[in-house]
Design an enzyme around this catalytic site. Structure first.
Site, short mmCIF file in Angstrom:
data_model
loop_
_atom_site.label_atom_id
_atom_site.label_comp_id
_atom_site.label_asym_id
_atom_site.label_seq_id
_atom_site.Cartn_x
_atom_site.Cartn_y
_atom_site.Cartn_z
N HIS A 84 13.24 13.80 -22.57
CA HIS A 84 13.26 13.56 -24.02
C HIS A 84 11.94 14.12 -24.52
O HIS A 84 10.95 13.40 -24.61
CB HIS A 84 13.41 12.08 -24.33
CG HIS A 84 14.75 11.53 -23.90
ND1 HIS A 84 15.00 10.21 -23.70
CD2 HIS A 84 15.92 12.18 -23.62
CE1 HIS A 84 16.26 10.05 -23.31
NE2 HIS A 84 16.83 11.23 -23.26
N HIS A 142 23.36 3.92 -19.82
CA HIS A 142 22.29 4.15 -18.83
C HIS A 142 22.65 3.60 -17.46
O HIS A 142 21.81 3.07 -16.75
CB HIS A 142 20.96 3.54 -19.33
CG HIS A 142 20.39 4.28 -20.50
ND1 HIS A 142 19.32 3.81 -21.23
CD2 HIS A 142 20.73 5.47 -21.05
CE1 HIS A 142 19.05 4.68 -22.20
NE2 HIS A 142 19.88 5.69 -22.11
N ASP A 152 25.63 12.67 -15.33
CA ASP A 152 24.52 13.12 -16.19
C ASP A 152 23.33 13.25 -15.27
O ASP A 152 22.74 12.25 -14.85
CB ASP A 152 24.28 12.08 -17.29
CG ASP A 152 23.18 12.52 -18.27
OD1 ASP A 152 22.46 13.50 -17.98
OD2 ASP A 152 23.04 11.86 -19.32
N ASP A 195 18.90 18.93 -18.16
CA ASP A 195 19.58 17.70 -18.57
C ASP A 195 21.04 18.07 -18.88
O ASP A 195 21.34 18.59 -19.95
CB ASP A 195 18.88 17.12 -19.80
CG ASP A 195 19.47 15.80 -20.26
OD1 ASP A 195 20.34 15.25 -19.54
OD2 ASP A 195 19.07 15.32 -21.33
N ARG A 218 31.14 12.20 -21.88
CA ARG A 218 30.05 12.91 -22.56
C ARG A 218 30.00 14.32 -21.99
O ARG A 218 30.27 14.52 -20.79
CB ARG A 218 28.70 12.20 -22.34
CG ARG A 218 27.52 12.92 -22.98
CD ARG A 218 26.25 12.07 -23.07
NE ARG A 218 25.72 11.65 -21.79
CZ ARG A 218 25.83 10.44 -21.28
NH1 ARG A 218 26.48 9.50 -21.95
NH2 ARG A 218 25.30 10.13 -20.11
N HIS A 252 25.05 6.98 -29.91
CA HIS A 252 23.75 7.66 -29.72
C HIS A 252 23.69 8.94 -30.53
O HIS A 252 24.69 9.36 -31.12
CB HIS A 252 23.48 7.91 -28.23
CG HIS A 252 24.48 8.77 -27.53
ND1 HIS A 252 24.51 10.14 -27.64
CD2 HIS A 252 25.52 8.46 -26.69
CE1 HIS A 252 25.50 10.63 -26.90
NE2 HIS A 252 26.14 9.63 -26.32
N GLU A 294 27.28 17.55 -22.11
CA GLU A 294 25.91 17.84 -22.54
C GLU A 294 25.46 19.21 -22.06
O GLU A 294 25.45 19.49 -20.86
CB GLU A 294 24.95 16.77 -21.99
CG GLU A 294 23.49 17.05 -22.30
CD GLU A 294 22.56 15.93 -21.84
OE1 GLU A 294 22.87 15.26 -20.84
OE2 GLU A 294 21.52 15.74 -22.50
N TYR A 354 32.86 6.48 -25.96
CA TYR A 354 32.79 5.43 -24.94
C TYR A 354 33.63 4.24 -25.40
O TYR A 354 33.31 3.60 -26.41
CB TYR A 354 31.33 5.01 -24.74
CG TYR A 354 30.40 6.20 -24.60
CD1 TYR A 354 30.19 6.81 -23.37
CD2 TYR A 354 29.78 6.75 -25.73
CE1 TYR A 354 29.37 7.93 -23.26
CE2 TYR A 354 28.95 7.86 -25.63
CZ TYR A 354 28.76 8.45 -24.40
OH TYR A 354 27.95 9.56 -24.30
N ASP A 368 0.82 -1.22 0.00
CA ASP A 368 0.00 0.00 0.00
C ASP A 368 0.85 1.27 0.00
O ASP A 368 0.40 2.34 0.37
CB ASP A 368 -0.97 0.00 1.19
CG ASP A 368 -0.24 -0.08 2.52
OD1 ASP A 368 1.00 -0.31 2.51
OD2 ASP A 368 -0.88 0.09 3.57
N GLU A 409 24.96 16.82 -26.98
CA GLU A 409 25.60 15.90 -26.05
C GLU A 409 26.40 14.79 -26.71
O GLU A 409 26.12 13.61 -26.49
CB GLU A 409 24.55 15.30 -25.11
CG GLU A 409 23.33 14.70 -25.81
CD GLU A 409 22.39 14.03 -24.82
OE1 GLU A 409 22.86 13.21 -24.03
OE2 GLU A 409 21.18 14.34 -24.83
N HIS A 420 18.35 15.92 -28.45
CA HIS A 420 16.91 15.64 -28.34
C HIS A 420 16.25 16.91 -27.84
O HIS A 420 16.89 17.78 -27.24
CB HIS A 420 16.64 14.45 -27.41
CG HIS A 420 17.20 14.58 -26.03
ND1 HIS A 420 16.61 15.34 -25.05
CD2 HIS A 420 18.32 14.06 -25.46
CE1 HIS A 420 17.34 15.27 -23.93
NE2 HIS A 420 18.40 14.51 -24.16
#
Ligand code: GLY
Ligand code: MN
Ligand code: MN
Length: 443
Positions: free
Chosen positions: A366, A247, A264, A275, A411, A355, A413, A393, A42, A389, A359
């Site tokens: 996104h 991710h 990130d 972002d 990265r 990638h 961004e 890698y 609950d 971004e 975006h």
């Protein structure tokens, strides 16, 4: 809203609804706010309204349906909401209820959510078309289809020349959300301002021997202490080779001297998302190999940011980022080819850059809005906000890659607003040049 968000402009929800009503003619559009999601038994998750629903209503409680009925004379904006319930409200807090839906949220009429089917079916019967976005809400997808079936089956034979079109309402609202108003930009800038501070705190405080989760905690503390509702997406705090997992969100490894940390992370304010990604040394400095790759990603990122202006496409920005990356990879001998054109053609670079570069950014991280229009990439227009971004890698034990590059993930961004004559880099407060980063870290 918290005190940190007071003073920001309110949105003109009625004007947004009018725009939808103007577009749908005698159709009917249905938007649903789902019930609370269950975490366990609950225990429920904190509620975050669906962006389209909130964008059109400003109503932020769960388990509601908003209807825009273009075929009606008077009841054109109808809210179905949980009615007031003093006993429940003792546990979960005050509800607007049916009265509040009219008084506070401007509905022409409001009904208890339990009356949805009996009220909505006759309205669908009379409407020229039903506009609805079939998304992840499987329960309501089926329920609405069932209501539509019953509505259309109940039309008298003498009226069966009415169209029974079912139209995706997504693109209509998405187009509205794609270009941000000044009021929306004020909220977005607020989210970015808080997220930028969090990144600066993390760059300043991170030391070898800490854990990824300590830095995650500092970042998310920094979000909340200034009134953001929390993260806009689970924070990625990835030390060393964890940064090569796109991710990665476990954030539970130790931070080692000599490795890089990729963060990130972005927060949400008033349902607008920041972002931001930065990558920096955990210890005193970059290793020579880390610095080579960092300089390359930075050159690509800056070139892509420079390319943002009205009329340019997201594809062109990606191509610019890739061109710079591939040129550098070729010089470092990390991709084969006799020149950039050949190296681009072979697509070997996709092993290290898999990638896209950009975006849309807004109420969803996104964010919504078509990237192509009439089969062609859409030109950017003032008021659109996108990320830039690029990254590289190199997974550990990657075949054919010298040891010193393996395990490096970088990265960078930024969030970029398209202006009348160029671009405004909204996230520029967070250092990304190596000297500025080392300076901030007291190195
Ligand atoms: N943080 C998600 C992204 O950068 O797209
Ligand atoms: Mn992003
Ligand atoms: Mn990101």
């Amino acid at each position: 809203m918290t005190s940190a968000t007071q003073g920001l402009p309110a949105f003109d929800y009625a004007a947004r609804r009018k725009q939808v009503l103007d577009e749908i003619g005698d159709g009917i559009a249905v938007f649903r706010a789902p019930p609370l999601a269950v975490h366990a038994n609950d225990v429920e998750y904190r509620y975050r309204p669906k962006s389209n629903f909130f964008y059109l209503t400003g109503y932020g409680e769960p388990d509601a349906v908003a209807v825009l009925d273009g075929s009606a004379d008077k009841e054109r904006f109808i809210l179905f909401v949980p009615p007031r319930d003093p006993e429940r409200e003792t546990w979960t807090g005050p509800r607007a209820g049916v009265e509040g839906a009219v008084d506070q949220f401007g509905a022409d009429a409001a009904y208890p959510i339990e009356q949805l089917s009996e009220q909505l079916i006759p309205r669908i019967t009379h409407a020229g078309a039903l506009h609805y976005r079939f998304g992840h809400d499987e329960v309501f997808n089926h329920r609405l289809l069932d209501m539509a079936k019953r509505a259309w089956a109940s039309r008298p034979r003498t009226a069966n020349d009415r169209p029974t079109s079912l139209i995706d309402s997504g693109p209509l609202v998405y187009e509205m959300r794609l270009k941000k108003s000044d009021a929306e930009l004020a909220w977005l800038r607020r989210a970015i301002d808080i997220a930028a501070d969090a990144h600066i705190a993390a760059q300043r405080e991170t030391r070898p021997g800490q854990s990824e989760y300590e830095v995650e905690a500092l970042v998310e503390y920094s979000f909340r202490r200034r009134g953001a509702s929390g993260w806009a997406y689970p924070s990625i705090v990835a030390g060393g080779a964890n940064a090569t997992v796109l991710h990665y969100i476990a954030n539970d490894d130790p931070l080692r001297d000599g490795e890089l940390l990729l963060i990130d992370a972005g927060c949400e304010v008033g349902y607008y998302c920041a972002d931001i990604t930065r990558t920096f040394p955990i210890g005193d400095d970059f290793s020579p190999a880390q610095r080579q790759i960092y300089d390359l990603v930075l050159a690509s990122q800056e070139a892509a940011c420079d390319a943002v202006r009205p009329g340019v496409t997201v594809d062109a920005i990606h191509d610019r980022a890739v061109e710079v990356l591939v040129d550098g990879l070729l010089r470092l001998g990390l991709v084969p080819g006799s020149d950039v054109a050949q190296a681009l053609g072979s697509e070997e670079y996709k092993k290290f850059y898999m990638h896209r570069t950009s975006h849309w950014l807004g109420m969803d991280v996104h964010d919504v809005g078509a990237y192509n229009v009439d089969g062609a990439p859409r030109p950017l227009e003032p008021g659109m906000v996108l990320t830039v971004e690029p990254g590289l890698y190199f997974a550990p034990r990657l075949e054919g890659i010298p040891q010193e590059y393996q395990g490096i993930g970088i990265r960078i961004e930024d969030d970029v607003l398209v202006t009348d004559d160029g671009a405004d880099i909204l996230t520029q407060a967070v250092p990304k040049r190596p000297d500025d980063i080392l300076n901030l870290r007291g190195r």
